[in-house]
Write an enzyme that holds these catalytic residues in place. Structure first.
Site, short mmCIF file in Angstrom:
data_model
loop_
_atom_site.label_atom_id
_atom_site.label_comp_id
_atom_site.label_asym_id
_atom_site.label_seq_id
_atom_site.Cartn_x
_atom_site.Cartn_y
_atom_site.Cartn_z
N CYS A 194 -16.98 -12.56 -16.51
CA CYS A 194 -17.98 -12.89 -15.50
C CYS A 194 -18.70 -14.12 -16.02
O CYS A 194 -19.45 -14.03 -16.99
CB CYS A 194 -18.95 -11.74 -15.28
SG CYS A 194 -20.24 -12.11 -14.08
N GLU A 245 -15.75 -15.51 -8.96
CA GLU A 245 -14.56 -15.51 -9.81
C GLU A 245 -13.55 -16.46 -9.20
O GLU A 245 -13.53 -16.66 -7.97
CB GLU A 245 -13.99 -14.10 -9.95
CG GLU A 245 -12.98 -13.96 -11.07
CD GLU A 245 -13.50 -14.44 -12.41
OE1 GLU A 245 -13.23 -15.62 -12.76
OE2 GLU A 245 -14.18 -13.66 -13.10
#
Length: 220
Positions: free
Chosen positions: A2, A105
């Site tokens: 992340c 992402e």
């Protein structure tokens, strides 16, 4: 992993989902649509479970001689967090809730990377499991955190092979802050359940941390 996320959530929503009263007004909340490593972001720590705190993203171990080390430690892998020297004390003693509305992402397809915004399926607050530390040196004190990551659940698998540890409800969040038994802490370090998240493609303007506004949340 992340590596970028966003926070643009009202006080009322924070209080409703965290089950607490916060001593902050809506106009005092610092929205950030493109939170990047080394920036400060909101967490709730086990030390102060009723307060919002701004900590630096990228954990700096208390024993580190170089505070710049934090930029390399934005995530802690669930599989090794209990053993890694930089994380093993924090995971046992200093856990936190990392507050967000979504994370970003990038899906790799050949040489191309396509950004997606990923958020709770029903529009809930996104709460990620984290750990925190306090570093003292060079005449300053830095409070910092890392986000725990796991393997992907069903919806994340087509996008990336890692994802944040998502804490979807009050019970899991309370356990994350309060549990002291290492064996029970380890049980919480699992891949999040399927069906928790939804996602959509966003503009590649999110690639640059210089871009930071509501438009980053717009789908294509």
């Amino acid at each position: 992993m992340c590596g970028r996320y966003s926070f643009s959530t009202s006080k009322a929503k924070l209080e409703a989902e965290l089950g607490t009263t916060l001593e902050i007004e809506d106009d005092e909340l610092q929205y950030n649509y493109n939170i990047a490593p080394t920036q400060r972001a909101y967490i709730v720590s086990n030390q102060a479970p009723g307060a919002l705190q701004l900590f630096q993203w990228g954990l700096i171990p208390s024993w580190s001689k170089d505070p710049k080390m934090g930029g390399k430690m934005i995530n802690a892998r669930a599989e090794t967090v209990l053993e890694k020297p930089a994380f093993r004390n924090a995971i046992r003693q200093r856990r936190c809730l990392v507050l967000a509305d979504s994370f970003y992402e990038w899906k790799k397809e050949g040489k191309d990377k396509t950004p997606f915004r990923i958020l709770p399926a029903q529009g809930e607050l996104l709460v990620m499991g984290g750990i925190w530390e306090t570093w003292r040196g060079e005449g300053k004190v830095i409070h910092s955190f890392s986000i725990i990551t796991t393997g992907p659940n069903a919806e994340m698998m087509p996008i990336h092979d890692r994802m944040p540890l998502v804490l979807p409800d009050r019970e899991s969040r309370q356990l994350w802050l309060e549990e002291r038994n290492p064996a029970l802490i380890e049980e919480m370090l699992h891949v999040p359940a399927d069906g928790l998240l939804k996602m959509y493609q966003v503009s590649d303007t999110v690639n640059s941390v210089r871009n930071n506004g509501e438009e980053l949340h717009e789908g294509l």
